[in-house]
Design a protein around this motif. Structure first.
Motif, PDB file in Angstrom:
ATOM      1  N   LYS A 243      22.188 -29.600 -62.956  1.00 47.27           N
ATOM      2  CA  LYS A 243      22.574 -29.699 -64.347  1.00 47.27           C
ATOM      3  C   LYS A 243      23.808 -28.834 -64.537  1.00 47.27           C
ATOM      4  O   LYS A 243      23.833 -27.675 -64.135  1.00 47.27           O
ATOM      5  CB  LYS A 243      21.469 -29.207 -65.283  1.00 47.27           C
ATOM      6  N   VAL A 244      24.826 -29.406 -65.143  1.00 49.23           N
ATOM      7  CA  VAL A 244      26.090 -28.715 -65.330  1.00 49.23           C
ATOM      8  C   VAL A 244      26.330 -28.550 -66.827  1.00 49.23           C
ATOM      9  O   VAL A 244      26.252 -29.522 -67.583  1.00 49.23           O
ATOM     10  CB  VAL A 244      27.256 -29.495 -64.689  1.00 49.23           C
ATOM     11  N   SER A 245      26.601 -27.325 -67.260  1.00 49.88           N
ATOM     12  CA  SER A 245      26.795 -27.044 -68.677  1.00 49.88           C
ATOM     13  C   SER A 245      28.112 -26.311 -68.895  1.00 49.88           C
ATOM     14  O   SER A 245      28.402 -25.332 -68.207  1.00 49.88           O
ATOM     15  CB  SER A 245      25.649 -26.180 -69.224  1.00 49.88           C
ATOM     16  N   LEU A 246      28.884 -26.789 -69.849  1.00 50.26           N
ATOM     17  CA  LEU A 246      30.077 -26.081 -70.280  1.00 50.26           C
ATOM     18  C   LEU A 246      29.690 -25.194 -71.451  1.00 50.26           C
ATOM     19  O   LEU A 246      29.180 -25.687 -72.461  1.00 50.26           O
ATOM     20  CB  LEU A 246      31.170 -27.071 -70.713  1.00 50.26           C
ATOM     21  N   ASP A 299      51.909 -22.144 -46.952  1.00 52.01           N
ATOM     22  CA  ASP A 299      52.482 -23.425 -47.384  1.00 52.01           C
ATOM     23  C   ASP A 299      51.392 -24.414 -47.773  1.00 52.01           C
ATOM     24  O   ASP A 299      51.550 -25.188 -48.723  1.00 52.01           O
ATOM     25  CB  ASP A 299      53.349 -24.033 -46.266  1.00 52.01           C
ATOM     26  N   ASN A 300      50.294 -24.405 -47.009  1.00 54.44           N
ATOM     27  CA  ASN A 300      49.181 -25.320 -47.273  1.00 54.44           C
ATOM     28  C   ASN A 300      47.903 -24.503 -47.448  1.00 54.44           C
ATOM     29  O   ASN A 300      47.541 -23.720 -46.569  1.00 54.44           O
ATOM     30  CB  ASN A 300      49.004 -26.311 -46.116  1.00 54.44           C
ATOM     31  N   ILE A 301      47.225 -24.711 -48.556  1.00 54.85           N
ATOM     32  CA  ILE A 301      46.024 -23.935 -48.874  1.00 54.85           C
ATOM     33  C   ILE A 301      44.880 -24.890 -49.209  1.00 54.85           C
ATOM     34  O   ILE A 301      45.048 -25.828 -49.998  1.00 54.85           O
ATOM     35  CB  ILE A 301      46.268 -22.997 -50.071  1.00 54.85           C
ATOM     36  N   LEU A 302      43.727 -24.653 -48.594  1.00 57.27           N
ATOM     37  CA  LEU A 302      42.522 -25.438 -48.875  1.00 57.27           C
ATOM     38  C   LEU A 302      41.506 -24.538 -49.561  1.00 57.27           C
ATOM     39  O   LEU A 302      41.149 -23.484 -49.048  1.00 57.27           O
ATOM     40  CB  LEU A 302      41.925 -25.995 -47.575  1.00 57.27           C
ATOM     41  N   VAL A 303      41.038 -24.947 -50.741  1.00 57.73           N
ATOM     42  CA  VAL A 303      40.046 -24.186 -51.499  1.00 57.73           C
ATOM     43  C   VAL A 303      38.733 -24.966 -51.488  1.00 57.73           C
ATOM     44  O   VAL A 303      38.641 -26.048 -52.065  1.00 57.73           O
ATOM     45  CB  VAL A 303      40.502 -23.952 -52.953  1.00 57.73           C
ATOM     46  N   MET A 304      37.715 -24.432 -50.806  1.00 58.10           N
ATOM     47  CA  MET A 304      36.407 -25.069 -50.780  1.00 58.10           C
ATOM     48  C   MET A 304      35.605 -24.639 -52.016  1.00 58.10           C
ATOM     49  O   MET A 304      35.735 -23.514 -52.479  1.00 58.10           O
ATOM     50  CB  MET A 304      35.653 -24.684 -49.504  1.00 58.10           C
ATOM     51  N   PHE A 305      34.752 -25.559 -52.508  1.00 63.81           N
ATOM     52  CA  PHE A 305      33.961 -25.304 -53.722  1.00 63.81           C
ATOM     53  C   PHE A 305      34.894 -24.836 -54.838  1.00 63.81           C
ATOM     54  O   PHE A 305      34.731 -23.759 -55.410  1.00 63.81           O
ATOM     55  CB  PHE A 305      32.860 -24.279 -53.450  1.00 63.81           C
ATOM     56  N   ALA A 306      35.871 -25.664 -55.133  1.00 66.02           N
ATOM     57  CA  ALA A 306      36.970 -25.285 -56.020  1.00 66.02           C
ATOM     58  C   ALA A 306      36.582 -25.224 -57.487  1.00 66.02           C
ATOM     59  O   ALA A 306      37.345 -24.708 -58.299  1.00 66.02           O
ATOM     60  CB  ALA A 306      38.125 -26.265 -55.845  1.00 66.02           C
ATOM     61  N   GLY A 307      35.415 -25.750 -57.841  1.00 62.42           N
ATOM     62  CA  GLY A 307      35.016 -25.736 -59.243  1.00 62.42           C
ATOM     63  C   GLY A 307      35.986 -26.532 -60.089  1.00 62.42           C
ATOM     64  O   GLY A 307      36.258 -27.699 -59.802  1.00 62.42           O
ATOM     65  N   CYS A 308      36.531 -25.897 -61.114  1.00 57.76           N
ATOM     66  CA  CYS A 308      37.537 -26.588 -61.924  1.00 57.76           C
ATOM     67  C   CYS A 308      38.919 -25.971 -61.722  1.00 57.76           C
ATOM     68  O   CYS A 308      39.794 -26.087 -62.577  1.00 57.76           O
ATOM     69  CB  CYS A 308      37.154 -26.600 -63.394  1.00 57.76           C
ATOM     70  N   SER A 336      34.615 -33.641 -63.617  1.00 61.17           N
ATOM     71  CA  SER A 336      34.679 -34.543 -64.766  1.00 61.17           C
ATOM     72  C   SER A 336      34.732 -33.762 -66.081  1.00 61.17           C
ATOM     73  O   SER A 336      35.554 -34.044 -66.960  1.00 61.17           O
ATOM     74  CB  SER A 336      33.469 -35.473 -64.766  1.00 61.17           C
ATOM     75  N   ILE A 337      33.846 -32.766 -66.222  1.00 61.00           N
ATOM     76  CA  ILE A 337      33.828 -31.960 -67.447  1.00 61.00           C
ATOM     77  C   ILE A 337      35.126 -31.173 -67.581  1.00 61.00           C
ATOM     78  O   ILE A 337      35.714 -31.090 -68.670  1.00 61.00           O
ATOM     79  CB  ILE A 337      32.614 -31.017 -67.458  1.00 61.00           C
ATOM     80  N   ALA A 338      35.588 -30.598 -66.478  1.00 53.12           N
ATOM     81  CA  ALA A 338      36.809 -29.794 -66.521  1.00 53.12           C
ATOM     82  C   ALA A 338      38.029 -30.636 -66.888  1.00 53.12           C
ATOM     83  O   ALA A 338      38.924 -30.180 -67.598  1.00 53.12           O
ATOM     84  CB  ALA A 338      37.033 -29.116 -65.179  1.00 53.12           C
ATOM     85  N   ALA A 339      38.058 -31.876 -66.413  1.00 51.23           N
ATOM     86  CA  ALA A 339      39.238 -32.728 -66.633  1.00 51.23           C
ATOM     87  C   ALA A 339      39.200 -33.457 -67.968  1.00 51.23           C
ATOM     88  O   ALA A 339      40.250 -33.716 -68.566  1.00 51.23           O
ATOM     89  CB  ALA A 339      39.351 -33.745 -65.494  1.00 51.23           C
ATOM     90  N   ASN A 340      37.991 -33.779 -68.444  1.00 51.80           N
ATOM     91  CA  ASN A 340      37.887 -34.674 -69.595  1.00 51.80           C
ATOM     92  C   ASN A 340      37.362 -34.034 -70.872  1.00 51.80           C
ATOM     93  O   ASN A 340      37.378 -34.660 -71.931  1.00 51.80           O
ATOM     94  CB  ASN A 340      36.986 -35.868 -69.245  1.00 51.80           C
ATOM     95  N   SER A 341      36.872 -32.817 -70.777  1.00 55.93           N
ATOM     96  CA  SER A 341      36.271 -32.193 -71.947  1.00 55.93           C
ATOM     97  C   SER A 341      37.304 -31.937 -73.043  1.00 55.93           C
ATOM     98  O   SER A 341      38.372 -31.361 -72.800  1.00 55.93           O
ATOM     99  CB  SER A 341      35.599 -30.866 -71.566  1.00 55.93           C
ATOM    100  N   TYR A 342      36.973 -32.326 -74.248  1.00 54.68           N
ATOM    101  CA  TYR A 342      37.824 -32.066 -75.411  1.00 54.68           C
ATOM    102  C   TYR A 342      38.020 -30.570 -75.609  1.00 54.68           C
ATOM    103  O   TYR A 342      39.116 -30.103 -75.933  1.00 54.68           O
ATOM    104  CB  TYR A 342      37.188 -32.682 -76.655  1.00 54.68           C
ATOM    105  N   ILE A 344      37.927 -28.093 -73.366  1.00 53.72           N
ATOM    106  CA  ILE A 344      38.802 -27.465 -72.370  1.00 53.72           C
ATOM    107  C   ILE A 344      40.257 -27.875 -72.600  1.00 53.72           C
ATOM    108  O   ILE A 344      41.172 -27.051 -72.462  1.00 53.72           O
ATOM    109  CB  ILE A 344      38.345 -27.839 -70.937  1.00 53.72           C
ATOM    110  N   ARG A 345      40.490 -29.119 -72.984  1.00 53.27           N
ATOM    111  CA  ARG A 345      41.859 -29.557 -73.273  1.00 53.27           C
ATOM    112  C   ARG A 345      42.434 -28.752 -74.446  1.00 53.27           C
ATOM    113  O   ARG A 345      43.592 -28.342 -74.434  1.00 53.27           O
ATOM    114  CB  ARG A 345      41.883 -31.047 -73.586  1.00 53.27           C
ATOM    115  N   ARG A 346      41.590 -28.499 -75.463  1.00 52.86           N
ATOM    116  CA  ARG A 346      42.030 -27.711 -76.603  1.00 52.86           C
ATOM    117  C   ARG A 346      42.260 -26.253 -76.204  1.00 52.86           C
ATOM    118  O   ARG A 346      43.193 -25.582 -76.673  1.00 52.86           O
ATOM    119  CB  ARG A 346      40.989 -27.799 -77.717  1.00 52.86           C
ATOM    120  N   TYR A 347      41.408 -25.777 -75.303  1.00 51.92           N
ATOM    121  CA  TYR A 347      41.498 -24.385 -74.821  1.00 51.92           C
ATOM    122  C   TYR A 347      42.810 -24.168 -74.065  1.00 51.92           C
ATOM    123  O   TYR A 347      43.445 -23.128 -74.181  1.00 51.92           O
ATOM    124  CB  TYR A 347      40.293 -24.079 -73.941  1.00 51.92           C
ATOM    125  N   ASN A 348      43.220 -25.160 -73.275  1.00 52.40           N
ATOM    126  CA  ASN A 348      44.444 -25.055 -72.486  1.00 52.40           C
ATOM    127  C   ASN A 348      45.682 -25.364 -73.323  1.00 52.40           C
ATOM    128  O   ASN A 348      46.777 -25.089 -72.912  1.00 52.40           O
ATOM    129  CB  ASN A 348      44.388 -25.971 -71.267  1.00 52.40           C
TER     130      ASN A 348
END
Length: 348
Positions: A243-246, A299-308, A336-342, A344-348
């Motif tokens: 379960k994921v909660s913002l 030059d190239n960076i890989l972030v595992m378990f990147a979250g948002c 999905s929540i990080a990219a589409n949440s109203y 978070i978009r307002r926060y940024n």
């Protein structure tokens, strides 16, 4: 009931048992901790065994005409227990953040919630065990066919439930559970066609309303993270992982506001940071800053378990916007929540 109807009943009941077992494994992970998610298996097996034992020990067996009544009782008990359980877990006890507490408060809450969880679902599976055992006794002349339908129904539920969880909120899948038991009642109850249609409508509406109530309780869960924080759930959802909660967190002392994405019972959380596309230099020798301080190639960076993308933002800033950064997050709901949440978009 005919031979075919017995096989249909066993199939739907077996399907419902496994669907419920998989759902309570996910619910346990969230409400009573990942260390208790294994309880789904012993609760299911013990409940079915106790129901079966009850049938073997009682003097009078369940007759075919009693099966519809028993299934109706199972439907009513399941609906009442699930609605009450979600209400109690979401409004009475803190649903999120128990990992922030230790000692007696932590132990008491977990103990009460665990016992409530066990006894509630044991009652449901007890009735499943009673009905399934009675069906095997009544259909003993074609027991092999009933076993086959049992295995097919269980296997199908085991395959479909994780797939459905990927696309549908967990609480909405309870409608599938309610609908299956309602279908058995309508199909095999001894009523006229007109009364059967009315009953079907009533049960369908009841299943929809019960699912809506459970989902509403789940969305408006009572949160308890820290005594100095005021926490508000903005969005939440279930999938096959967690379960994921913002949540919006306001510090009562300094009035600072930040946002986090919580996994399950706040066992892990993801910081939501603003993306400013700025340049800054690392100041401390921490894990995320060390390659830049040590002048390693970035030059190239890989972030595992990147979250948002909180760490990705830091790398972007420290590399002076020059690094090619790839983030990997296995839970698509976080992205999905990080990219589409109203919010978070307002926060940024």
């Amino acid at each position: 009931m005919t031979r075919v109807s017995y096989k249909i009943t066993v199939f739907i009941l077996a399907f419902s048992v496994i669907v419920l077992e998989l759902l309570i494994a996910r619910i346990a992970d969230y409400h009573i901790g990942h260390f208790n998610s294994y309880l789904a298996i012993p609760i299911t097996l013990l409940g079915l065994a106790l129901g079966s034992l009850y049938i073997h020990l009682r003097k009078k067996t369940i007759e075919p005409r009693d099966l519809t009544k028993q299934i109706s009782i199972l439907l009513i008990i399941s609906t009442v227990i699930l609605v009450l359980l979600f209400f109690i877990y979401s409004r009475v006890f803190p649903a999120v953040g128990i990992y922030y507490f230790k000692g007696s408060i932590y132990s008491s809450i977990i103990t009460i919630k665990t016992f409530l969880f066990i006894f509630s679902f044991l009652a449901i599976f007890f009735f499943f065990g009673k009905i399934m055992t009675s069906l095997y006794y009544i259909g003993r002349d074609f027991i092999g066919e009933l076993y086959a339908m049992d295995l097919i129904g269980a296997a199908l539920a085991g395959c479909l439930t994780p797939i459905i969880l990927h696309f549908v909120r967990l609480t909405n899948i309870f409608f599938l559970f309610f609908f299956g038991l309602s279908l058995l009642v309508v199909l095999f109850i001894n009523l006229s066609k007109q009364k059967r249609i009315i009953l079907a409508g009533v049960l369908f509406v009841t299943a929809v309303l019960s699912t809506i109530v459970i989902t509403t309780f789940d969305k408006n869960a009572k949160l308890l993270l820290h005594k100095n924080w005021k926490v508000q759930v903005l969005e939440s959802g279930w999938n096959e992982f967690s379960k994921v909660s913002l949540v919006k967190i306001r510090n009562k002392k300094n009035r600072r506001v930040n946002y986090k994405i919580l996994h399950d019972n706040a066992h892990s959380n993801v910081h939501v940071w603003r993306f400013r596309n700025r340049i800054r230099d690392p100041r401390y020798l921490e894990a995320i800053e060390s390659p830049f301080i040590m002048n390693r190639k970035t030059d190239n960076i890989l972030v595992m378990f990147a979250g948002c993308g909180a760490e990705m933002i830091k790398f972007h800033e420290y590399s002076h916007r020059k690094a090619h950064i790839t983030g990997v997050e296995i839970n698509p709901l976080v992205k999905s929540i990080a990219a589409n949440s109203y919010y978070i978009r307002r926060y940024n």
